[in-house]
Write an enzyme that holds these catalytic residues in place. Structure first.
Site, PDB file in Angstrom:
ATOM      1  N   CYS A   2      -6.579   3.197  14.125  1.00 29.06           N
ATOM      2  CA  CYS A   2      -7.773   3.910  14.575  1.00 29.06           C
ATOM      3  C   CYS A   2      -8.328   4.825  13.491  1.00 29.06           C
ATOM      4  O   CYS A   2      -7.574   5.409  12.714  1.00 29.06           O
ATOM      5  CB  CYS A   2      -7.439   4.774  15.787  1.00 29.06           C
ATOM      6  SG  CYS A   2      -6.737   3.848  17.139  1.00 29.06           S
ATOM      7  N   ARG A  27      -9.269   0.113   7.726  1.00 31.04           N
ATOM      8  CA  ARG A  27      -8.008   0.499   8.359  1.00 31.04           C
ATOM      9  C   ARG A  27      -7.586  -0.517   9.427  1.00 31.04           C
ATOM     10  O   ARG A  27      -6.430  -0.531   9.834  1.00 31.04           O
ATOM     11  CB  ARG A  27      -8.156   1.884   9.008  1.00 31.04           C
ATOM     12  CG  ARG A  27      -8.416   2.992   8.014  1.00 31.04           C
ATOM     13  CD  ARG A  27      -8.858   4.265   8.715  1.00 31.04           C
ATOM     14  NE  ARG A  27      -7.824   4.844   9.533  1.00 31.04           N
ATOM     15  CZ  ARG A  27      -6.949   5.755   9.117  1.00 31.04           C
ATOM     16  NH1 ARG A  27      -6.986   6.181   7.882  1.00 31.04           N
ATOM     17  NH2 ARG A  27      -6.033   6.246   9.929  1.00 31.04           N
ATOM     18  N   TRP A  75      -7.890   0.569  17.222  1.00 30.90           N
ATOM     19  CA  TRP A  75      -6.928  -0.528  17.042  1.00 30.90           C
ATOM     20  C   TRP A  75      -6.023  -0.453  18.262  1.00 30.90           C
ATOM     21  O   TRP A  75      -5.256   0.500  18.418  1.00 30.90           O
ATOM     22  CB  TRP A  75      -6.150  -0.313  15.748  1.00 30.90           C
ATOM     23  CG  TRP A  75      -5.296  -1.467  15.335  1.00 30.90           C
ATOM     24  CD1 TRP A  75      -5.691  -2.569  14.645  1.00 30.90           C
ATOM     25  CD2 TRP A  75      -3.884  -1.621  15.555  1.00 30.90           C
ATOM     26  NE1 TRP A  75      -4.619  -3.403  14.427  1.00 30.90           N
ATOM     27  CE2 TRP A  75      -3.503  -2.852  14.970  1.00 30.90           C
ATOM     28  CE3 TRP A  75      -2.907  -0.850  16.189  1.00 30.90           C
ATOM     29  CZ2 TRP A  75      -2.192  -3.322  15.008  1.00 30.90           C
ATOM     30  CZ3 TRP A  75      -1.606  -1.315  16.226  1.00 30.90           C
ATOM     31  CH2 TRP A  75      -1.262  -2.544  15.638  1.00 30.90           C
ATOM     32  N   ASN A 101      -6.457   9.068  17.666  1.00 32.44           N
ATOM     33  CA  ASN A 101      -5.630   8.156  16.878  1.00 32.44           C
ATOM     34  C   ASN A 101      -4.184   8.537  17.171  1.00 32.44           C
ATOM     35  O   ASN A 101      -3.835   9.713  17.110  1.00 32.44           O
ATOM     36  CB  ASN A 101      -5.962   8.349  15.380  1.00 32.44           C
ATOM     37  CG  ASN A 101      -5.059   7.521  14.477  1.00 32.44           C
ATOM     38  OD1 ASN A 101      -4.264   6.717  14.948  1.00 32.44           O
ATOM     39  ND2 ASN A 101      -5.193   7.727  13.181  1.00 32.44           N
ATOM     40  N   GLY A 102      -3.343   7.547  17.514  1.00 30.36           N
ATOM     41  CA  GLY A 102      -1.939   7.849  17.791  1.00 30.36           C
ATOM     42  C   GLY A 102      -1.514   7.276  19.130  1.00 30.36           C
ATOM     43  O   GLY A 102      -2.236   6.482  19.737  1.00 30.36           O
ATOM     44  N   GLU A 481       7.905 -10.558  -1.510  1.00 31.49           N
ATOM     45  CA  GLU A 481       6.546 -10.009  -1.582  1.00 31.49           C
ATOM     46  C   GLU A 481       5.504 -11.142  -1.664  1.00 31.49           C
ATOM     47  O   GLU A 481       4.459 -11.086  -1.011  1.00 31.49           O
ATOM     48  CB  GLU A 481       6.438  -9.061  -2.790  1.00 31.49           C
ATOM     49  CG  GLU A 481       5.034  -8.571  -3.133  1.00 31.49           C
ATOM     50  CD  GLU A 481       4.362  -7.746  -2.037  1.00 31.49           C
ATOM     51  OE1 GLU A 481       5.006  -7.429  -1.023  1.00 31.49           O
ATOM     52  OE2 GLU A 481       3.155  -7.449  -2.195  1.00 31.49           O
ATOM     53  N   LYS A 485       2.591 -11.643   1.096  1.00 31.91           N
ATOM     54  CA  LYS A 485       1.170 -11.602   0.713  1.00 31.91           C
ATOM     55  C   LYS A 485       0.456 -12.855   1.202  1.00 31.91           C
ATOM     56  O   LYS A 485      -0.631 -12.792   1.761  1.00 31.91           O
ATOM     57  CB  LYS A 485       1.101 -11.470  -0.803  1.00 31.91           C
ATOM     58  CG  LYS A 485      -0.101 -10.831  -1.359  1.00 31.91           C
ATOM     59  CD  LYS A 485       0.035  -9.336  -1.593  1.00 31.91           C
ATOM     60  CE  LYS A 485       0.457  -8.592  -0.343  1.00 31.91           C
ATOM     61  NZ  LYS A 485       0.883  -7.248  -0.571  1.00 31.91           N
ATOM     62  N   GLU A 488       0.221 -13.041   5.122  1.00 30.81           N
ATOM     63  CA  GLU A 488      -0.622 -11.959   5.615  1.00 30.81           C
ATOM     64  C   GLU A 488      -2.109 -12.318   5.556  1.00 30.81           C
ATOM     65  O   GLU A 488      -2.847 -12.085   6.506  1.00 30.81           O
ATOM     66  CB  GLU A 488      -0.329 -10.786   4.679  1.00 30.81           C
ATOM     67  CG  GLU A 488      -0.744  -9.448   5.090  1.00 30.81           C
ATOM     68  CD  GLU A 488      -0.313  -8.405   4.056  1.00 30.81           C
ATOM     69  OE1 GLU A 488       0.184  -8.733   2.965  1.00 30.81           O
ATOM     70  OE2 GLU A 488      -0.512  -7.231   4.361  1.00 30.81           O
ATOM     71  N   HIS A 504      22.956 -23.425   2.375  1.00 31.44           N
ATOM     72  CA  HIS A 504      23.729 -22.911   3.509  1.00 31.44           C
ATOM     73  C   HIS A 504      22.930 -23.008   4.802  1.00 31.44           C
ATOM     74  O   HIS A 504      23.281 -22.376   5.798  1.00 31.44           O
ATOM     75  CB  HIS A 504      24.176 -21.477   3.217  1.00 31.44           C
ATOM     76  CG  HIS A 504      25.063 -21.398   2.014  1.00 31.44           C
ATOM     77  ND1 HIS A 504      26.360 -21.844   2.033  1.00 31.44           N
ATOM     78  CD2 HIS A 504      24.816 -21.001   0.751  1.00 31.44           C
ATOM     79  CE1 HIS A 504      26.888 -21.699   0.823  1.00 31.44           C
ATOM     80  NE2 HIS A 504      25.966 -21.198   0.029  1.00 31.44           N
ATOM     81  N   LYS A 604      -4.542  -1.208   7.951  1.00 36.57           N
ATOM     82  CA  LYS A 604      -4.154  -0.715   6.631  1.00 36.57           C
ATOM     83  C   LYS A 604      -3.127   0.407   6.740  1.00 36.57           C
ATOM     84  O   LYS A 604      -2.166   0.464   6.009  1.00 36.57           O
ATOM     85  CB  LYS A 604      -5.396  -0.222   5.890  1.00 36.57           C
ATOM     86  CG  LYS A 604      -5.135   0.362   4.500  1.00 36.57           C
ATOM     87  CD  LYS A 604      -4.690  -0.715   3.541  1.00 36.57           C
ATOM     88  CE  LYS A 604      -4.404  -0.194   2.150  1.00 36.57           C
ATOM     89  NZ  LYS A 604      -3.599  -1.165   1.386  1.00 36.57           N
TER      90      LYS A 604
HETATM   91  C1  F6R Z   1       1.379  -5.577   2.856  1.00 38.71           C
HETATM   92  C2  F6R Z   1       1.084  -4.191   3.173  1.00 38.71           C
HETATM   93  C3  F6R Z   1       1.961  -3.498   4.136  1.00 38.71           C
HETATM   94  C4  F6R Z   1       2.233  -2.046   3.681  1.00 38.71           C
HETATM   95  C5  F6R Z   1       3.037  -1.304   4.762  1.00 38.71           C
HETATM   96  C6  F6R Z   1       3.383   0.106   4.333  1.00 38.71           C
HETATM   97  O1  F6R Z   1       0.445  -6.095   1.961  1.00 38.71           O
HETATM   98  O2  F6R Z   1       0.145  -3.622   2.672  1.00 38.71           O
HETATM   99  O3  F6R Z   1       3.135  -4.194   4.339  1.00 38.71           O
HETATM  100  O4  F6R Z   1       2.929  -2.089   2.479  1.00 38.71           O
HETATM  101  O5  F6R Z   1       2.303  -1.261   5.953  1.00 38.71           O
HETATM  102  O6  F6R Z   1       2.244   0.898   4.176  1.00 38.71           O
HETATM  103  P1  F6R Z   1       2.329   2.243   3.357  1.00 38.71           P
HETATM  104  O7  F6R Z   1       2.633   1.879   1.949  1.00 38.71           O
HETATM  105  O8  F6R Z   1       0.971   2.879   3.513  1.00 38.71           O
HETATM  106  O9  F6R Z   1       3.428   3.069   3.958  1.00 38.71           O
END
Ligand code: F6R
Length: 609
Positions: A2, A27, A75, A101-102, A481, A485, A488, A504, A604
């Site tokens: 949010c 976000r 959100w 927000n929360g 990673e 990526k 996602e 295994h 985000k």
């Molecule tokens: C993946 C991504 C998320 C963040 C995670 C932590 O591309 O961006 O997995 O890394 O949500 O977010 P922060 O770094 O803001 O704590």
């Protein structure tokens, strides 16, 4: 997650809030709304869907008259995305409006209590409980009512509140969800983050947990939980507004990938002085470091995965046990943490709810917490014992790239710093590593110059349904990673396996045409990885391998396609190897027509548990 914006001044509030909401879109959200307050009372408009739709509904803000207002992108947590559940929410009777927000954890009990007193609810949200709780305590003094309600709400909240009895005032309160105040001339602002208000002011006040603020056009006042006024420091934001705009690129993610050399340079260069690593504000004694039983690295998602790379590097060089933990697990796992443990919390936003909780738990148990954070003044940066900022600039795309790379860079600096303090690194090795760090930005630039090759490879593979990543040691950490990526942003199912672990169990998934991406930058284990490549290839897999220039020939015999990265010191190789994988995920998602900057269901800044 949010997003909140608020305005109080002399201008028409709605267009300002709509523009702020556009900037908070990154976000992640599923509905949007605004409310303005004027002498005629509160006027509200909200809808499921995007800010652009809201914009049309209110004729770009012209349809809502008033110079005080609140806006929100939601959100969904409690209740599905719908017009009714969208914010703002009004109290029963319509006198008070709230954006939130929360998550209010005890909302069910509060709702029951309020319903028993005759309050009627129109939505399924915890926010409607908050606004009615404030209304329940309201007897003509909004600040007091907010304070009374805040005392009874458990969980996390950032609230913006309007009341038709005081049409010139916005009230705000926060606990564990971010909220900042923007100080203008004859106007003031409220927002979840700086991007929403930087066009109007660069002077901000960070609200802390439990604080309540009142904003009028001429004044901002902040109070403690028990309503004692507190003096707050104003922070000047000095990043350029263009940093939060696309600057001609089609997507923020691509722009941020391309910004990595500069972001890494900004993060590293000021910390290398006279050939030594200097971390301002950090001064661990050799005795403290020697006395460490363990280093924990904690984070979520990619931030956690930075820790997985760092574990390999730190353990190898420092010979101190390093454990990585997902913040959401760590916080409830009764972690074995005490004074002899250093906990490193990694977070781009500094506001990730689970990482905040993990940090607090670690400190409660007596550990020192060092954080690696990108957003200045964020909760994790403020509450940790030590903070090393990444200087990546604002990261807007949901999928992290430059924050990941700069976090990685900070872990190299920390490893070197600890090694020197412990006296376990020779002058020669130290200088070699410092030189490698200095060259890192140019090497990343070199990789970015070859982006067309990655684009070509993406065009070969973008329609795969499953992709497997394999690697050993730091390459294994990177496969995690690379796979995250890809899934996602492209929505392709993918998994990452330690190459030696395939036989295994998971090798049973390999069939004709399965794409296996082998990461083989860690040349010490090249032969071993080659064996694993051969194993999957002989079962029909197509092989795309990433390796260093000097190992290319050896790898090309067992691969259908190869991506090369420049040779470099083994510690910094992950910073090079990750870049083609970010580009690969980007180009695959582009070919599939995905919403790259705002992938479905993702946010985000994950400010709720
Ligand atoms: C993946 C991504 C998320 C963040 C995670 C932590 O591309 O961006 O997995 O890394 O949500 O977010 P922060 O770094 O803001 O704590």
């Amino acid at each position: 997650m949010c997003g909140i914006v608020g305005y109080v001044g002399s201008r028409q509030a709605a267009p300002i809030m709509l523009e702020g909401l556009k900037r908070l879109e990154y976000r992640g959200y599923d509905s949007a709304g605004i409310v303005v307050c004027s002498d005629e009372g509160l006027t509200l408009c909200k809808t499921k869907g995007y800010v652009d739709h809201l914009n049309e509904m209110v004729c770009n803000g012209d349809a809502l008259t008033g110079s005080v207002g609140l806006g929100h992108t939601r959100w969904a947590t409690h209740g599905r995305p719908s017009d009714e559940n969208a914010h703002p929410h009004l109290s029963d009777g319509g006198k008070i409006a709230v954006v939130h927000n929360g998550i209010i954890e005890n909302y069910a009990q509060l709702r029951e209590m309020l319903a028993a007193k005759g309050v009627t609810f129109k939505s399924e949200t915890d926010t409607e409980v908050a606004v009615n709780l404030i209304s329940y305590f309201y007897e003509g003094d909004l600040l007091k009512a907010v304070s009374e309600a805040a005392l009874r709400m458990e969980g996390s909240y950032a609230l913006g509140i309007l009341c038709e009895d005081c049409p010139d005032t916005v009230v705000a309160v926060r606990k564990e969800s971010p909220l900042i105040l923007g100080i203008g001339e004859g106007e003031n602002f409220l927002a979840s983050d700086v991007t929403a208000l930087i066009r109007h002011t660069r002077d901000v006040i960070y609200l802390e947990d439990g604080e309540i603020a009142t904003l009028t056009k001429g004044e901002v006042k902040v109070y403690s939980r028990d309503l004692v006024e507190v003096k707050k420091k104003t922070t000047h934001i000095d990043w350029d507004i263009s940093a939060a705009e696309k600057g001609g690129y089609e997507h923020f993610m691509f722009k941020e990938i391309m910004e990595q050399p500069e972001a890494i340079r900004k993060t590293i260069t000021p910390r290398l002085r006279g050939g030594r690593v200097v971390l301002d504000g950090i001064d661990f004694s050799p005795e403290y470091i020697k006395g460490l039983r363990k280093i924990y690295i904690v984070g979520c998602g990619s931030a956690y995965l930075v820790g997985v790379v760092a574990k390999y590097n730190m353990e190898k060089m420092l010979r101190i046990p390093v454990e990585t933990a997902l913040a959401s697990e760590f916080r409830y796992a009764s972690p074995l943490v005490g004074e002899d443990t250093l906990v490193i919390c990694i977070s781009q936003s500094g506001e990730t709810a689970d990482t905040i909780a993990a940090m607090r738990e670690a400190r409660r148990l007596g550990a020192k917490v060092l954080s690696i954070v990108n957003v200045m003044g964020s909760t994790i940066a403020n509450e940790s014992d030590y903070c090393v900022y990444t200087w990546a600039g604002p990261e807007i795309a949901v999928a992290t790239t430059k924050a990941y790379s700069t976090q990685l860079a900070v872990t190299y600096l920390l490893t070197l710093y600890f090694a020197e303090r412990l006296g376990i690194i020779s002058d020669e090795s130290y200088s070699e590593l410092v030189a490698a760090l200095q060259m890192l930005p140019e090497k990343v630039e070199e990789i970015l110059k070859n982006k067309e090759h990655i684009q070509y490879l993406a065009s070969l593979y973008f329609n795969k349904d499953n992709i497997f990543f394999i690697g050993r040691n730091i390459d294994y950490a990177l496969t995690l990673e690379a796979s995250l990526k890809l899934k996602e942003i492209s929505y392709i199912h993918s998994d990452a396996y330690a190459a030696g672990e395939l036989k295994h169990g998971t090798i049973s998934l390999i069939e004709d045409g399965t794409l296996v991406i082998a990461m083989a930058s860690y040349v010490q284990l090249l032969e071993k990885t080659v064996s694993n490549i051969v194993e999957v290839r002989s079962r029909g897999a197509e092989i795309l391998t990433l390796t260093t220039q000097s190992a290319e020939e050896q790898i090309s015999h067992v691969s259908d396609n190869v991506i090369t990265i420049p040779d470099a010191h083994e510690m910094i190789l992950p910073s090079l190897a990750v870049v083609p994988m970010q580009l690969f995920a980007y180009y695959v998602a582009l070919s599939r027509g995905c919403s790259i900057d705002k992938p479905r269901n993702l946010a985000k800044s994950v400010t709720v548990e």
